[in-house]
Design a protein around this motif. Structure first.
Motif, PDB file in Angstrom:
ATOM      1  N   ILE A  61       1.321  -1.392   0.168  1.00 47.49           N
ATOM      2  CA  ILE A  61      -0.128  -0.355   0.222  1.00 47.49           C
ATOM      3  C   ILE A  61       1.116   1.268   0.277  1.00 47.49           C
ATOM      4  O   ILE A  61       2.099   1.086   0.499  1.00 47.49           O
ATOM      5  CB  ILE A  61      -0.859   0.205   0.878  1.00 47.49           C
ATOM      6  N   HIS A  62       1.068   2.198  -1.240  1.00 50.52           N
ATOM      7  CA  HIS A  62       1.303   3.438  -0.820  1.00 50.52           C
ATOM      8  C   HIS A  62       0.810   4.107   0.176  1.00 50.52           C
ATOM      9  O   HIS A  62      -0.683   4.333   0.969  1.00 50.52           O
ATOM     10  CB  HIS A  62       0.825   4.217  -1.980  1.00 50.52           C
ATOM     11  N   ALA A  93      -2.986   7.344  -3.206  1.00 50.94           N
ATOM     12  CA  ALA A  93      -2.872   6.300  -3.172  1.00 50.94           C
ATOM     13  C   ALA A  93      -4.374   6.474  -1.679  1.00 50.94           C
ATOM     14  O   ALA A  93      -5.067   5.171  -1.424  1.00 50.94           O
ATOM     15  CB  ALA A  93      -2.213   6.206  -2.826  1.00 50.94           C
ATOM     16  N   LEU A  94      -3.490   7.410  -0.750  1.00 53.05           N
ATOM     17  CA  LEU A  94      -4.602   6.772   0.981  1.00 53.05           C
ATOM     18  C   LEU A  94      -5.598   7.285   0.595  1.00 53.05           C
ATOM     19  O   LEU A  94      -6.701   6.735   0.916  1.00 53.05           O
ATOM     20  CB  LEU A  94      -3.975   7.407   1.778  1.00 53.05           C
ATOM     21  N   LEU A  95      -6.196   8.235  -0.792  1.00 51.78           N
ATOM     22  CA  LEU A  95      -8.021   8.729  -0.462  1.00 51.78           C
ATOM     23  C   LEU A  95      -8.483   7.812  -1.412  1.00 51.78           C
ATOM     24  O   LEU A  95      -9.699   7.406  -0.826  1.00 51.78           O
ATOM     25  CB  LEU A  95      -7.664  10.025  -1.612  1.00 51.78           C
ATOM     26  N   ALA A  96      -7.635   7.444  -2.361  1.00 46.03           N
ATOM     27  CA  ALA A  96      -8.379   6.085  -3.081  1.00 46.03           C
ATOM     28  C   ALA A  96      -8.203   4.744  -2.603  1.00 46.03           C
ATOM     29  O   ALA A  96      -9.910   4.303  -2.542  1.00 46.03           O
ATOM     30  CB  ALA A  96      -7.277   6.002  -4.454  1.00 46.03           C
ATOM     31  N   GLN A 151     -11.650   5.342  -0.286  1.00 45.96           N
ATOM     32  CA  GLN A 151     -13.058   5.214  -0.971  1.00 45.96           C
ATOM     33  C   GLN A 151     -13.296   4.080  -1.195  1.00 45.96           C
ATOM     34  O   GLN A 151     -14.145   3.618  -1.537  1.00 45.96           O
ATOM     35  CB  GLN A 151     -12.252   6.118  -2.898  1.00 45.96           C
ATOM     36  N   THR A 152     -12.021   2.942  -2.055  1.00 48.79           N
ATOM     37  CA  THR A 152     -12.184   1.682  -2.303  1.00 48.79           C
ATOM     38  C   THR A 152     -12.360   0.975  -1.073  1.00 48.79           C
ATOM     39  O   THR A 152     -13.701   0.187  -1.111  1.00 48.79           O
ATOM     40  CB  THR A 152     -11.229   1.032  -2.649  1.00 48.79           C
ATOM     41  N   LEU A 153     -12.724   1.045   0.593  1.00 49.04           N
ATOM     42  CA  LEU A 153     -12.660   0.304   1.567  1.00 49.04           C
ATOM     43  C   LEU A 153     -14.237   0.893   1.529  1.00 49.04           C
ATOM     44  O   LEU A 153     -15.191  -0.044   2.739  1.00 49.04           O
ATOM     45  CB  LEU A 153     -12.406   1.028   3.034  1.00 49.04           C
ATOM     46  N   GLY A 154     -14.526   2.318   1.403  1.00 53.24           N
ATOM     47  CA  GLY A 154     -15.711   2.972   2.106  1.00 53.24           C
ATOM     48  C   GLY A 154     -17.145   2.287   0.999  1.00 53.24           C
ATOM     49  O   GLY A 154     -18.768   2.062   1.096  1.00 53.24           O
ATOM     50  N   TYR A 155     -16.908   2.081  -0.398  1.00 60.63           N
ATOM     51  CA  TYR A 155     -17.814   1.332  -1.546  1.00 60.63           C
ATOM     52  C   TYR A 155     -17.734   0.037  -1.140  1.00 60.63           C
ATOM     53  O   TYR A 155     -18.949  -0.165  -1.202  1.00 60.63           O
ATOM     54  CB  TYR A 155     -16.924   1.319  -2.480  1.00 60.63           C
ATOM     55  N   ALA A 156     -16.600  -0.311  -0.585  1.00 57.45           N
ATOM     56  CA  ALA A 156     -17.143  -2.239  -0.192  1.00 57.45           C
ATOM     57  C   ALA A 156     -18.285  -1.787   1.456  1.00 57.45           C
ATOM     58  O   ALA A 156     -18.793  -3.076   0.761  1.00 57.45           O
ATOM     59  CB  ALA A 156     -15.387  -2.238   0.614  1.00 57.45           C
TER      60      ALA A 156
END
Length: 357
Positions: A70-71, A76-79, A82-87
């Motif tokens: 993980i970067h 990258a941290l914002l992305a 967002q990915t975890l939020g969508y999940a």
């Protein structure tokens, strides 16, 4: 000057109830809303617990397994966030929607939708010490206290009844693997929530009837209020029109029911019909029905079905329609013309009866 509630002894009119609804003053029990939310939560837990757990577990497991990749720079941290939020949203979206629907249903089952800004208006009674004391020591406060105490005692009894037989198994959970504990605790939680939902259903039903009775008592009217409302309603053109329409409908039904008893129908075939009744001993013929256009046609149609003579006399039909009311005797000036017609009709009836014999 405050209204004396002892004077409000009359049941509220429909207009009074409609006005209360328009103000947002409706019968509402918070216990019904609570029951719907808890029942919806129980349904969500029993139906979606596995899918919710799996939908959240997989992204977190991947996150831990690949943490070294993980970067940590800003983009990258914002992305990643967002990915975890969508999940998480995908996992809990449908269950949360069901809970929202349950909360809305808890309100709609008690009353129809209300769109009112009345509750947002500032009111002195909300900050009045006297009104505050009345709310604290009034009937509603006493009922809420008794309801809360009953719920506390009953909920404790329900939890004891469900958990006490499982006490030995609960003690052994300390030695179990977490994966094995999860299924057991889920089953036990559902069992407990089912018992709580059943208990709260009785509380919600009883509280709704109590709140409805309190609301209905608030809507009761004094005799003076009923008189004032009646005066206002009588002055309303819409109400007057409705009353006039109902009277006309009743008059029409009554006239059509009286047509078979008529002795003769005097008509202008294109517009007017007047049904007259006459028996020996009457001082003058009586109008039992009259009408123009469609009503006139209906009178003639009923007369034909009952073999009542129909006599065409254009000027007499117009004159009678204009000068005589239903259930009234015909004016004196029409005695001669009507007498000739009735005599002619009676002569025909005698001739027909003679031929049959």
């Amino acid at each position: 000057m405050a209204d004396d509630t002892h004077d409000k002894t009359e049941d509220p009119t429909q207009k009074r109830l409609d006005d209360a609804h328009a103000r947002g003053d409706v019968a509402k029990s918070q216990e019904v809303n609570t029951w719907f939310v808890i029942a919806g939560g129980t349904l969500v837990l029993s139906t979606f617990s596995g899918s919710m757990g799996g939908g959240i577990l997989m992204p977190l497991r991947n996150l831990v397994a690949n943490s070294w990749m993980i970067h940590t720079d800003g983009a990258a941290l914002l992305a990643l966030a967002q990915t975890l939020g969508y999940a998480v949203l995908a996992a809990v979206g449908v269950p949360m929607l069901m809970l929202m629907i349950a909360a809305i249903a808890g309100n709609m089952i008690q009353h129809r939708l209300v769109w009112s800004a009345e509750g947002l208006k500032p009111k002195f009674s909300k900050v009045s010490p006297g009104a505050g004391l009345k709310r604290i020591f009034g009937k509603q406060a006493a009922a809420n206290f008794a309801k809360g105490l009953f719920k506390l005692v009953t909920l404790g009894a329900v939890m004891m009844a469900v958990l006490w037989p499982e006490r030995h198994r609960l003690e052994s959970f300390l030695r179990f693997d977490p994966d094995a504990i999860l299924s057991v605790t889920t089953s036990l939680t559902l069992h407990l929530m089912g018992a709580v939902v059943a208990m709260l259903a009785a509380v919600a039903i009883a509280d709704y009837f109590f709140q409805y009775r309190q609301w209905y008592e608030r809507q009761k009217m004094s005799l003076q209020e009923m008189k004032d409302e009646f005066k206002q309603s009588e002055g309303d053109p819409h109400i007057k029109g409705k009353i006039r329409q109902l009277r006309q409908q009743r008059m029409k039904k009554r006239m059509m029911a009286a047509v078979p008893k008529a002795s003769v129908i005097i008509t202008n075939p294109t517009h007017y019909s007047v049904a007259l009744s006459y028996d020996r001993g009457m001082s003058a013929p009586v109008c039992v029905a009259k009408g123009v256009d469609n009503i006139a046609f209906k009178i003639r149609e009923i007369a034909r079905k009952h073999d009542i003579p129909i006599v065409e006399n254009v000027p007499l039909a117009r004159a009678l329609y204009a000068t005589v009311e239903v259930d009234d005797e015909i004016p004196v000036e029409h005695y001669h013309a009507v007498a000739e017609i009735i005599g002619y009709v009676m002569g025909l009836k005698r001739g027909l009866s003679g031929r049959r014999t």
